[in-house]
Design a protein around this motif. Structure first.
Motif, PDB file in Angstrom:
ATOM      1  N   LEU A 318     -34.273  30.901 -22.044  1.00  0.00           N
ATOM      2  CA  LEU A 318     -33.270  30.211 -22.858  1.00  0.00           C
ATOM      3  C   LEU A 318     -33.186  28.720 -22.544  1.00  0.00           C
ATOM      4  CD1 LEU A 318     -30.427  32.873 -22.723  1.00  0.00           C
ATOM      5  CD2 LEU A 318     -31.561  32.092 -24.801  1.00  0.00           C
ATOM      6  N   THR A 319     -33.856  28.281 -21.491  1.00  0.00           N
ATOM      7  CA  THR A 319     -33.705  26.901 -21.020  1.00  0.00           C
ATOM      8  C   THR A 319     -34.985  26.102 -21.235  1.00  0.00           C
ATOM      9  OG1 THR A 319     -32.226  27.736 -19.286  1.00  0.00           O
ATOM     10  CG2 THR A 319     -33.029  25.479 -19.055  1.00  0.00           C
ATOM     11  N   PRO A 320     -34.906  24.912 -21.833  1.00  0.00           N
ATOM     12  CA  PRO A 320     -36.100  24.058 -21.964  1.00  0.00           C
ATOM     13  C   PRO A 320     -36.576  23.565 -20.599  1.00  0.00           C
ATOM     14  CG  PRO A 320     -34.129  22.865 -22.643  1.00  0.00           C
ATOM     15  CD  PRO A 320     -33.707  24.294 -22.435  1.00  0.00           C
ATOM     16  N   ASP A 321     -37.862  23.281 -20.499  1.00  0.00           N
ATOM     17  CA  ASP A 321     -38.440  22.891 -19.219  1.00  0.00           C
ATOM     18  C   ASP A 321     -37.778  21.640 -18.644  1.00  0.00           C
ATOM     19  OD1 ASP A 321     -40.776  23.294 -17.259  1.00  0.00           O
ATOM     20  OD2 ASP A 321     -40.941  21.170 -17.811  1.00  0.00           O
ATOM     21  N   SER A 322     -37.345  20.735 -19.507  1.00  0.00           N
ATOM     22  CA  SER A 322     -36.722  19.493 -19.038  1.00  0.00           C
ATOM     23  C   SER A 322     -35.412  19.737 -18.307  1.00  0.00           C
ATOM     24  CB  SER A 322     -36.475  18.551 -20.224  1.00  0.00           C
ATOM     25  OG  SER A 322     -35.621  19.166 -21.173  1.00  0.00           O
ATOM     26  N   HIS A 323     -34.817  20.931 -18.503  1.00  0.00           N
ATOM     27  CA  HIS A 323     -33.531  21.245 -17.883  1.00  0.00           C
ATOM     28  C   HIS A 323     -33.632  22.352 -16.826  1.00  0.00           C
ATOM     29  CE1 HIS A 323     -32.093  18.930 -21.250  1.00  0.00           C
ATOM     30  NE2 HIS A 323     -30.833  19.107 -20.911  1.00  0.00           N
ATOM     31  N   ARG A 324     -34.806  22.934 -16.660  1.00  0.00           N
ATOM     32  CA  ARG A 324     -34.896  24.140 -15.833  1.00  0.00           C
ATOM     33  C   ARG A 324     -34.498  23.905 -14.380  1.00  0.00           C
ATOM     34  NH1 ARG A 324     -40.131  26.271 -18.818  1.00  0.00           N
ATOM     35  NH2 ARG A 324     -39.148  27.761 -20.249  1.00  0.00           N
ATOM     36  N   GLY A 325     -34.878  22.779 -13.826  1.00  0.00           N
ATOM     37  CA  GLY A 325     -34.514  22.509 -12.441  1.00  0.00           C
ATOM     38  C   GLY A 325     -33.014  22.497 -12.258  1.00  0.00           C
ATOM     39  N   ARG A 326     -32.302  21.799 -13.159  1.00  0.00           N
ATOM     40  CA  ARG A 326     -30.849  21.701 -13.029  1.00  0.00           C
ATOM     41  C   ARG A 326     -30.149  23.010 -13.361  1.00  0.00           C
ATOM     42  NH1 ARG A 326     -30.766  16.429 -16.582  1.00  0.00           N
ATOM     43  NH2 ARG A 326     -32.743  17.419 -17.159  1.00  0.00           N
ATOM     44  N   VAL A 327     -30.658  23.729 -14.355  1.00  0.00           N
ATOM     45  CA  VAL A 327     -30.053  25.023 -14.680  1.00  0.00           C
ATOM     46  C   VAL A 327     -30.281  26.024 -13.551  1.00  0.00           C
ATOM     47  CG1 VAL A 327     -30.210  27.019 -16.231  1.00  0.00           C
ATOM     48  CG2 VAL A 327     -30.109  24.707 -17.175  1.00  0.00           C
ATOM     49  N   MET A 328     -31.493  26.050 -13.006  1.00  0.00           N
ATOM     50  CA  MET A 328     -31.759  26.959 -11.897  1.00  0.00           C
ATOM     51  C   MET A 328     -30.992  26.553 -10.644  1.00  0.00           C
ATOM     52  SD  MET A 328     -33.496  29.215 -13.317  1.00  0.00           S
ATOM     53  CE  MET A 328     -33.720  30.232 -11.855  1.00  0.00           C
ATOM     54  N   SER A 329     -30.685  25.259 -10.524  1.00  0.00           N
ATOM     55  CA  SER A 329     -29.883  24.837  -9.373  1.00  0.00           C
ATOM     56  C   SER A 329     -28.469  25.395  -9.474  1.00  0.00           C
ATOM     57  CB  SER A 329     -29.842  23.304  -9.278  1.00  0.00           C
ATOM     58  OG  SER A 329     -29.028  22.739 -10.283  1.00  0.00           O
TER      59      SER A 329
END
Length: 404
Positions: A318-329
């Motif tokens: 559900l998350t674009p790659d540009s946001h994955r680091g912050r969402v996974m954080s």
């Protein structure tokens, strides 16, 4: 493979550090405080770690994190061996270990979709969970055993494991994403972007809330079990063996989770874990036997990887790659929400005793499970995925218009 060695080292320190403090001071509260420092550092470092993972090359971030952990563990081992490790030195180790581990684990989670095709993502998540539990299994066993021989040994071995993990990362070659823009704007805005993204996804938002509660309660139960075993006179090596039953259960659960995901449709993996945690915690509080708590915790750990793989796969798709680091954080912060669990567990054990404290945790888990089952958002999970352009496709239930 590198994450297996890192998890081994972290699990070794996670068990050994409170045992060292408990052995020296005899205070469950102070032993809980050292675990609290490590966990709360992971929480505080979580959001910045996600921003770093989205802004910089993720492979390089993991390499630098591993190198830092090698130095931290080697320094702690040298201080303990020389008898120069005061309580302040151990607190400093817990801070450095928590911060670097948060950065490493967050970045490792975000890089997974660039290593495998989309249709293999859930299998890759499950395989990572298996490696994690394998590291926990071996790490907790080694931590208790080595600490019973000499306080410095768990950290010396941890330094070696992080060094091996560093070498394995040199061979990692992630595929570049189709399109990935580095975060723009002020640093503070970057930190909160993952929170804002999840806030607009009711399923992710509610699922993380349940994960936070479950992790806190489970962390409290785990610490009470370890502290009560130590104070009853159980040897540190046997405590490590009992704690390793969690790793056994988790490893077996991770190996069979792909099959269980095919059997448990919808959000049933989440429901099963929450109900099971509550029932098993009652058993830990009331059933006799020195190793009964370890066995029951192992059963709970068997169910956890299926729910984790289910939710993590949804989160990544559900998350674009540009946001994955912050969402996974944000997810890592929720996973580290047991930051106060050792502290609360130690204080509760001191004040109320073992059984009342465990039954209170069981009550929290049962209420949480009932809430999840009654939630329309959890009963109708989204089916969105990330498109070829890297942007998240939203289901009606995940558009942010559904009220929870």
């Amino acid at each position: 493979m590198g994450q297996t060695f890192s998890e081994f080292a972290y699990s070794t320190s996670l068990l050994a550090l409170p045992l060292i403090v408990l052995t020296v001071t005899g205070s469950p509260s102070q032993a809980g405080f050292i675990g609290f420092v490590d966990a709360v550092t992971m929480v505080l470092a979580g959001l910045p770690a996600g921003a770093v993972a989205d802004r910089y090359d993720r492979r390089a971030v993991m390499l630098w994190s591993q190198a830092g952990l090698v130095l931290v563990f080697a320094g702690a081992s040298a201080a303990l061996w020389a008898g120069a490790a005061s309580f302040g030195v151990l607190v400093a180790f817990a801070v450095a270990n928590g911060a670097l581990t948060a950065l490493l684990f967050t970045t490792a989670s975000a890089v997974v979709p660039s290593l495998v095709p989309k249709e293999e993502l859930s299998g890759a998540v499950a395989a990572n969970a298996a490696r994690t539990y394998a590291g926990q299994l071996l790490g907790t066993s080694a931590g208790g055993f080595l600490q019973s021989l000499r306080n410095a040994l768990p950290f010396a071995l941890g330094a070696v494991m992080h060094a091996v993990g560093l070498v394995t990362l040199l061979f990692l070659r992630p595929r570049p994403p189709v399109s990935r823009e580095r975060p723009r704007g002020k640093a503070g805005q970057e930190l909160w972007e993952g929170v804002r993204w999840i806030a607009g996804q009711p399923f992710l938002r509610l699922g993380l809330m349940y994960a936070t509660i479950a992790n806190f309660a489970y962390g409290t139960v785990y610490f009470i079990v370890i502290a009560s075993a130590k104070q009853s006179g159980m040897d540190s090596g046997l405590i490590g063996l009992m704690a390793a039953l969690l790793g056994v259960g988790g490893l077996l659960g991770a190996l069979v989770s792909p099959k269980l995901l095919r059997l448990l449709t919808g959000s049933r993996p989440v429901f099963v874990v929450l109900w099971l945690f509550g029932v098993l915690t009652c058993g830990i509080a009331l059933l006799p036997g020195r190793f009964t708590p370890g066995v029951l915790l192992g059963v709970a750990a068997f169910a956890a990887p299926t729910a984790s793989a289910y939710f993590t796969t949804h989160q990544l798709l559900l998350t674009p790659d540009s946001h994955r680091g912050r969402v996974m954080s944000v997810s890592q912060v929720a996973g580290s929400s047991a930051a106060a669990a050792p502290l609360v567990g130690g204080v509760a054990y001191d004040l109320a005793g073992r059984a009342p404290s465990l039954l209170a945790c069981a009550a929290v888990l049962v209420v949480t499970a009932l809430s999840a089952v009654l939630s329309p958002v959890m009963r109708k999970p989204p089916h969105g995925a990330v498109g070829a352009d890297g942007e998240g496709e939203k289901d009606p239930e995940s558009s942010g218009l559904v009220q929870t």
